[in-house]
Design a protein around this motif. Sequence first.
Motif, PDB file in Angstrom:
ATOM      1  N   UNK A  61       0.820  -1.122   0.170  1.00 55.04           N
ATOM      2  CA  UNK A  61      -0.080   0.168  -0.017  1.00 55.04           C
ATOM      3  C   UNK A  61       0.841   1.277  -0.122  1.00 55.04           C
ATOM      4  N   UNK A  62       2.081   1.254   0.443  1.00 59.81           N
ATOM      5  CA  UNK A  62       2.760   2.460   0.632  1.00 59.81           C
ATOM      6  C   UNK A  62       3.721   2.498  -0.701  1.00 59.81           C
ATOM      7  N   UNK A  63       4.245   1.609  -1.351  1.00 61.22           N
ATOM      8  CA  UNK A  63       5.042   1.482  -2.498  1.00 61.22           C
ATOM      9  C   UNK A  63       4.423   2.441  -3.551  1.00 61.22           C
ATOM     10  N   UNK A  64       3.193   2.198  -3.806  1.00 57.92           N
ATOM     11  CA  UNK A  64       2.855   3.207  -4.936  1.00 57.92           C
ATOM     12  C   UNK A  64       2.655   4.665  -4.563  1.00 57.92           C
ATOM     13  N   UNK A  65       2.566   4.743  -3.218  1.00 55.93           N
ATOM     14  CA  UNK A  65       2.698   6.531  -3.022  1.00 55.93           C
ATOM     15  C   UNK A  65       4.040   6.881  -2.952  1.00 55.93           C
ATOM     16  N   UNK A  66       5.088   6.050  -2.603  1.00 59.42           N
ATOM     17  CA  UNK A  66       6.304   6.502  -3.056  1.00 59.42           C
ATOM     18  C   UNK A  66       6.503   6.745  -4.612  1.00 59.42           C
ATOM     19  N   UNK A  67       5.765   5.859  -5.483  1.00 58.38           N
ATOM     20  CA  UNK A  67       6.096   6.303  -6.694  1.00 58.38           C
ATOM     21  C   UNK A  67       5.445   7.518  -7.299  1.00 58.38           C
ATOM     22  N   UNK A  68       4.539   7.794  -6.554  1.00 59.99           N
ATOM     23  CA  UNK A  68       3.592   8.929  -7.016  1.00 59.99           C
ATOM     24  C   UNK A  68       4.487  10.083  -6.640  1.00 59.99           C
ATOM     25  N   UNK A  69       5.283  10.106  -5.608  1.00 56.01           N
ATOM     26  CA  UNK A  69       5.778  11.389  -5.194  1.00 56.01           C
ATOM     27  C   UNK A  69       7.184  11.486  -5.979  1.00 56.01           C
ATOM     28  N   UNK A  70       7.862   9.922  -6.285  1.00 56.30           N
ATOM     29  CA  UNK A  70       8.959  10.060  -7.126  1.00 56.30           C
ATOM     30  C   UNK A  70       8.742  10.354  -8.210  1.00 56.30           C
ATOM     31  N   UNK A  71       7.695  10.404  -8.962  1.00 57.51           N
ATOM     32  CA  UNK A  71       7.181  10.572 -10.295  1.00 57.51           C
ATOM     33  C   UNK A  71       7.300  12.223 -10.381  1.00 57.51           C
ATOM     34  N   UNK A  72       7.039  12.905  -9.407  1.00 56.75           N
ATOM     35  CA  UNK A  72       6.806  14.274  -9.315  1.00 56.75           C
ATOM     36  C   UNK A  72       8.282  15.059  -8.950  1.00 56.75           C
ATOM     37  N   UNK A  73       9.123  14.219  -8.522  1.00 61.65           N
ATOM     38  CA  UNK A  73      10.500  14.853  -8.147  1.00 61.65           C
ATOM     39  C   UNK A  73      11.245  14.779  -9.310  1.00 61.65           C
ATOM     40  N   UNK A  74      12.170  15.904  -9.388  1.00 64.15           N
ATOM     41  CA  UNK A  74      13.000  15.901 -10.814  1.00 64.15           C
ATOM     42  C   UNK A  74      14.152  15.062 -10.660  1.00 64.15           C
ATOM     43  N   UNK A  75      14.102  14.288 -12.076  1.00 63.33           N
ATOM     44  CA  UNK A  75      15.367  13.215 -12.144  1.00 63.33           C
ATOM     45  C   UNK A  75      16.570  13.957 -11.705  1.00 63.33           C
ATOM     46  N   UNK A  76      17.329  12.917 -10.881  1.00 63.26           N
ATOM     47  CA  UNK A  76      18.666  13.411 -10.728  1.00 63.26           C
ATOM     48  C   UNK A  76      18.763  14.290  -9.254  1.00 63.26           C
ATOM     49  N   UNK A  77      17.777  14.887  -9.013  1.00 68.66           N
ATOM     50  CA  UNK A  77      17.676  15.638  -7.942  1.00 68.66           C
ATOM     51  C   UNK A  77      17.634  14.975  -6.337  1.00 68.66           C
ATOM     52  N   UNK A  78      18.332  15.527  -5.606  1.00 69.00           N
ATOM     53  CA  UNK A  78      18.320  14.608  -3.973  1.00 69.00           C
ATOM     54  C   UNK A  78      17.076  14.383  -3.597  1.00 69.00           C
ATOM     55  N   UNK A  79      15.940  14.780  -3.943  1.00 71.71           N
ATOM     56  CA  UNK A  79      14.656  14.020  -3.777  1.00 71.71           C
ATOM     57  C   UNK A  79      14.519  12.797  -4.354  1.00 71.71           C
ATOM     58  N   UNK A  80      14.787  12.942  -5.534  1.00 70.30           N
ATOM     59  CA  UNK A  80      14.707  11.591  -6.495  1.00 70.30           C
ATOM     60  C   UNK A  80      15.311  10.521  -5.863  1.00 70.30           C
ATOM     61  N   UNK A  81      16.780  10.979  -5.561  1.00 71.93           N
ATOM     62  CA  UNK A  81      17.558   9.993  -5.094  1.00 71.93           C
ATOM     63  C   UNK A  81      17.335   9.329  -3.717  1.00 71.93           C
ATOM     64  N   UNK A  82      16.563  10.135  -2.724  1.00 74.82           N
ATOM     65  CA  UNK A  82      16.130   9.689  -1.587  1.00 74.82           C
ATOM     66  C   UNK A  82      14.965   8.597  -1.844  1.00 74.82           C
TER      67      UNK A  82
END
Length: 181
Positions: A61-82
């Motif tokens: 149930x949590x993994x797709x939520x991470x995918x949602x937030x990850x999709x919105x993060x800029x590729x290569x950003x610190x947020x994306x890497x986290x």
Amino acid sequence: MTVERQTDQRPGRSARSRALTAILVFVLLAVALFVWNPDDLYLWVKALHVIAVISWMAGLLYMPRLFIYHTDAETGSAQSESFKVMEQRLLKVIMNPAMMLTWVLGFYLAWSGFQFQGGWLHAKIALVVALTGVHVYFSRAVKAFAQDRNTRSARYWRFANEAPTLLMIAIVILVVVKPFV
């Protein structure tokens, strides 16, 4: 003063160590129960199975939520890497072990309690196979995100988030109501 981030190696090793310790304790408890062989062994195994299922479902149930937030993060950003680190740890430390324990303990329960008999049980196993398919799909998505190859939108992952929920509802109804006895 330096601040350790969760993407640093040391916190990752520490988290992995704690998770492996928890898994080891869980497995040792299960082995001890089988060696001890109490009269209510079936109920003990059922309790461990429920714990494993809850852990697995939490991850699913949590993994797709991470995918949602990850999709919105800029590729290569610190947020994306986290998010990459979070997804990997969730998959390898919680979801994979919980899924395996769910299957092993579930097979024991299906055999010792029902000898794999009953339409409800066959339907439940089929839905658990489907849930495992969702798990595999999410595992492949983790790899795609890790390689910055996600092609899905946040909206897509919001819909994907419903698959484990719907399967869980159907499985719980089958287990509790046993409509196809």
